[in-house]
Write an enzyme that holds these catalytic residues in place. Structure first.
Site, PDB file in Angstrom:
ATOM      1  CE1 TYR B 286      -3.846   1.851   1.706  1.00  0.00           C
ATOM      2  CE2 TYR B 286      -2.085   3.234   1.762  1.00  0.00           C
ATOM      3  CZ  TYR B 286      -3.671   3.637   1.885  1.00  0.00           C
ATOM      4  OH  TYR B 286      -4.228   4.073   2.085  1.00  0.00           O
ATOM      5  CE1 TYR B 337      -4.448   5.584  -1.069  1.00  0.00           C
ATOM      6  CE2 TYR B 337      -6.727   7.626  -0.200  1.00  0.00           C
ATOM      7  CZ  TYR B 337      -6.066   6.205   0.013  1.00  0.00           C
ATOM      8  OH  TYR B 337      -5.325   6.614   1.600  1.00  0.00           O
TER       9      TYR B 337
END
Lengths: 140, 384
Positions: B286, B337
């Site tokens: 991430y 995102y």
């Protein structure tokens, strides 16, 4: 002298943060039962669970542990004030405890990890006429 | 520890730049969920649970709108940020393994063009709690928080700005092969990276995740039920979601500073899985910001902090020849995102053999969520 707008956010002191924000000392929360220190203050001692504390003053000396320079204004009110530096200071009397601040009047390019610093206090008057003393940092 | 649950479906909405979605965030969520259920070869009536993290699209409304069957289980993780992405999968695994539900959709929908922008902050007047020690000094955003961690980490371990760049360039390169990626068709050079403006030193513009609109989902069910599904199941080999002792102390006074909050997660994950980082063929890390990705790579055990510059250099984390290709769909930086859930979907795709940067012979595929915010989480997928 403040690096942010004069009317920028101020802490609202509570029972456990009042000493830090009003005493003009590095008043670190210390357990009245077992003597453990913790910062930021919490509502109970992480070691013994006690809920009564003292706030003795530690040395105002510290060492710059890390910093960032904010170039992007995350709020419109900060736009005239970028770039500004935010520093993280490790207390010489308690290196495991770290304190956030600014270095008012110090050129950003002079800020470096490892530099010895000392606390100063900025006096701020809140809307409700209460006074807050914000710790800030200067080279020493 | 391998539980009873397996992944049988993946789906996502179209990913948009912030404000680009023509659908509402709720509609994006429903689209991703419907696609994931269809991909599994199931119907909405088969779904009996939902898990997520920080999501405002509640299962009560979702279940009614989507026409799902009887609802048996819903849960979200505690803790702020995208660190809940892998944890939401472990919630589903736990619920299914314990028999509380049979088929759970794990999802995240996030349209920053319709709600709060993560890169901006409100104007606090009087602050209480931990914020009283940060907000008065202009320390307000996730970028600034992770910058403070990264600056110290670079100082302690000699991590270079070029290693931060390597994360970005890897993601953008992989995104060029993924037509779903927002950055598809718009590559980035190292020179453009270094020339881009500062956001919060040491982060340039491209070190920071974009603000996007979209939704992604996976379907988790029992191994038994998976036999009826359209595709081969992907097993949830192990998951971890946690924090080391006193890791939750606020305002940078936690003992392990600077940390991505993944030391304990890594130890737990490998112990539960009975394998180690050397056994993994592909990983998704991430990216809120590049610095925490580097920290998480080391904390998950792939190398020592002092070895990070070499670990990411020379194409070592790039498809197809790198020893550990990461963020193979483009990641948060290149694909989009969606609060990191795209990295979960991509980890599943790698086991299925469906990635646009497909690594050969994937036995174990890792997804690491939300470094730099507590508590961390990670999930390891493998062949069913």
């Amino acid at each position: 002298m403040s690096v942010l707008p004069e009317d920028w956010a101020l802490p609202a002191p509570t029972a456990i943060t009042e000493a830090w924000f009003t005493s003009r000392t590095i008043a670190v929360q210390t357990c009245a039962e077992c003597g453990s220190r913790q910062h930021p203050p919490e509502e109970l001692c992480h070691r013994c669970g006690a809920m009564s504390f003292t706030y003795p003053a530690l040395s105002p000396n510290g060492t710059l542990h890390s910093y960032t320079v904010a170039h992007y204004a995350v709020n419109r009110a900060l736009a005239p004030h970028v770039p500004y530096a935010v520093v993280l200071v490790s207390l010489d009397d308690a290196p495991e405890l770290r304190v956030i601040g600014n270095m008012p009047g110090v050129p950003i390019e002079d800020i470096r990890i490892g530099m010895p610093v000392v606390a100063i206090w900025e006096e701020h008057h809140a809307d409700d006429a209460s006074v807050v003393h914000l710790p800030q940092w200067q080279p020493r | 520890m391998r539980g009873a649950a397996v992944v049988v479906g993946v789906g996502e909405s179209t990913y948009y730049k912030r404000g680009g979605a023509t659908e509402s965030e709720f509609q994006l969520a429903c689209t991703a969920i419907r696609r994931a259920v269809a991909d599994a070869g199931l119907t909405m009536a088969d779904v009996d649970g939902f898990t997520s993290y920080m999501d405002r699209n509640e299962p009560v409304r979702l279940s009614a709108a989507l026409g799902v069957g009887d609802l048996n289980f819903t849960a979200q993780t505690f803790g702020g940020g995208g660190n809940g992405a892998a944890a939401a999968v472990t919630l589903a695994d736990a619920a299914i393994s314990a028999g509380y539900a049979e088929t759970i959709v794990v999802f995240r929908a996030l349209a920053q063009g319709q709600f709060h922008r993560y890169g901006q902050a409100g104007r606090p007047r009087r602050t209480r709690g931990a914020g009283a020690f940060t907000a008065p000094y202009g320390m307000l955003s996730a970028a600034q928080t992770c910058a403070m961690q990264t600056m110290r980490y670079m100082h302690e371990h000699g991590v270079t700005q070029d290693s931060l760049a390597e994360i970005v360039l890897t993601c953008f390169e992989h995104a060029q092969r993924n037509p779903r990626a927002i950055r598809y068709g718009t590559p980035l050079t190292r020179e453009e990276y270094h020339a881009s403006r500062w956001i919060a030193e040491p982060f340039h513009l491209y070190d920071c995740c974009p603000e996007n609109d979209g939704a992604a989902a996976i379907v988790v069910t029992t191994a038994e039920r998976a036999r009826d599904c359209a595709k081969a199941p992907v097993s949830i080999v192990a998951g971890a979601h946690g924090l080391e002792h006193r890791g939750g102390v606020a305002a940078f006074s936690y003992p392990g500073f600077p940390t991505a909050y993944h030391r304990h997660v890594g130890e737990q994950l490998w112990a539960r899985a009975g394998v180690g980082p050397q056994d993994v063929q592909v990983a998704q890390f991430y990216e809120n910001f590049t610095g925490p990705v580097l920290m998480a790579i080391a904390e998950m055990g792939f190398c020592e902090p002092g070895e990070l510059n070499d670990f990411v250099a020379d194409g070592n984390i790039r498809w197809p020849n790198g020893r550990l290709p990461i963020n193979t769909a483009g990641g948060n930086l290149g694909e989009g995102y969606i609060h990191g859930f795209g990295n979960v979907v991509e980890a599943v795709r790698q086991v299925r053999g469906e990635s646009t940067c497909q690594v050969e012979n994937v036995e174990l595929s890792l997804s690491v969520s939300g470094p730099g915010y507590a508590p961390g989480s990670a999930v390891l997928f493998g062949r069913g």
